[in-house]
Design an enzyme around this catalytic site. Structure first.
Site, PDB file in Angstrom:
ATOM      1  N   GLY A 253     -21.621  10.806 -12.579  1.00  0.00           N
ATOM      2  CA  GLY A 253     -22.546   9.993 -13.240  1.00  0.00           C
ATOM      3  C   GLY A 253     -23.800   9.645 -12.372  1.00  0.00           C
ATOM      4  O   GLY A 253     -24.729   9.426 -12.996  1.00  0.00           O
TER       5      GLY A 253
ATOM      6  N   ASN B 235     -27.649  14.896 -12.578  1.00  0.00           N
ATOM      7  CA  ASN B 235     -27.684  14.249 -13.554  1.00  0.00           C
ATOM      8  C   ASN B 235     -29.240  13.647 -13.923  1.00  0.00           C
ATOM      9  O   ASN B 235     -29.456  13.337 -14.935  1.00  0.00           O
ATOM     10  CB  ASN B 235     -26.809  12.987 -13.147  1.00  0.00           C
ATOM     11  CG  ASN B 235     -25.360  13.090 -13.313  1.00  0.00           C
ATOM     12  OD1 ASN B 235     -24.841  13.474 -14.355  1.00  0.00           O
ATOM     13  ND2 ASN B 235     -24.808  12.966 -12.202  1.00  0.00           N
TER      14      ASN B 235
END
Length: 215
Positions: A66, A94
């Protein structure tokens, strides 16, 4: 005599240890090994590939699922411990998933490059190409980040983390290569990682050679 032999062994062991090159892999879930057994992730497979080449290298998995380029910048200084000789930088996916401003991504990647430069650490910068759905201007700005910063900081450069999945230089369409991806169509499976490692491995050996030259 026994003490002398122990002393010689200690000296040899110390010399061998000093020759080891430590490479930190700073990245996101692709680096971290999301969705795979630990031994099948990117860093373990790359470590095994390097071991097969006889390279005296130890990899550190600094991938965080993430993570954006901002996240990588926020933790680069404690990733660059004194033992680290080189760094693989593979961030930006991301940022693309969130449609973040390419200008911010460029600033973050440049901050990472500056931190590495200040620490005397060699870098392999791994690029990523934006999809076309954000428009041509966004794509042009984002795609230019990596080759331009690699040139500006005289670092090694690989055009895409997924380069090993394609015959050419362009990032392949994951939809056309489903057999190399997990069910989400984003993260490579073990076979996909093996292909990625086979392509990136020689670039990492070049990074090791540059890092060793600075020792």
């Amino acid at each position: 005599m026994r003490k002398a032999m122990i002393g010689i062994a200690f000296i040899l062991a110390s010399a061998a240890q000093a020759e080891e090159v430590v490479i930190a892999a700073l990245g996101d879930s692709l680096t971290q090994g999301y969705g795979l057994p630990a031994e099948q992730g990117f860093v373990p497979q790359l470590q095994a590939w390097l071991d097969e080449q006889g390279a005296d290298v130890r990899l550190i998995n600094a991938g965080v699922s993430g993570d954006t380029t901002a996240g990588g910048l926020s933790r680069v200084n404690w990733t660059l411990t004194p033992e680290v000789d080189g760094m693989i930088v593979a961030l930006g996916g991301n940022d693309l998933l969130r449609g973040l401003d390419p200008t911010q991504a460029r600033g973050n990647i440049e901050g990472i490059m500056q931190a590495a430069q200040a620490a005397g650490v060699e870098v392999l910068l791994v690029g990523i190409q934006a999809p076309g759905n954000y428009g041509p201007d966004y794509k042009a700005q984002f795609d230019a980040i990596y080759p331009e910063l690699a040139e500006a900081y005289d670092s090694l450069y690989l055009e895409s983390f997924f380069a090993g999945l394609s015959e050419g230089d362009e990032m392949p369409d994951p939809a056309a290569l489903r057999s190399f991806f997990q069910g989400d169509g984003i993260h490579p499976n073990a076979e996909g990682v093996a292909r990625i490692v086979a392509r990136m491995g020689p670039e990492v050996l070049a990074l090791v050679a540059e890092a060793r030259a600075l020792e």
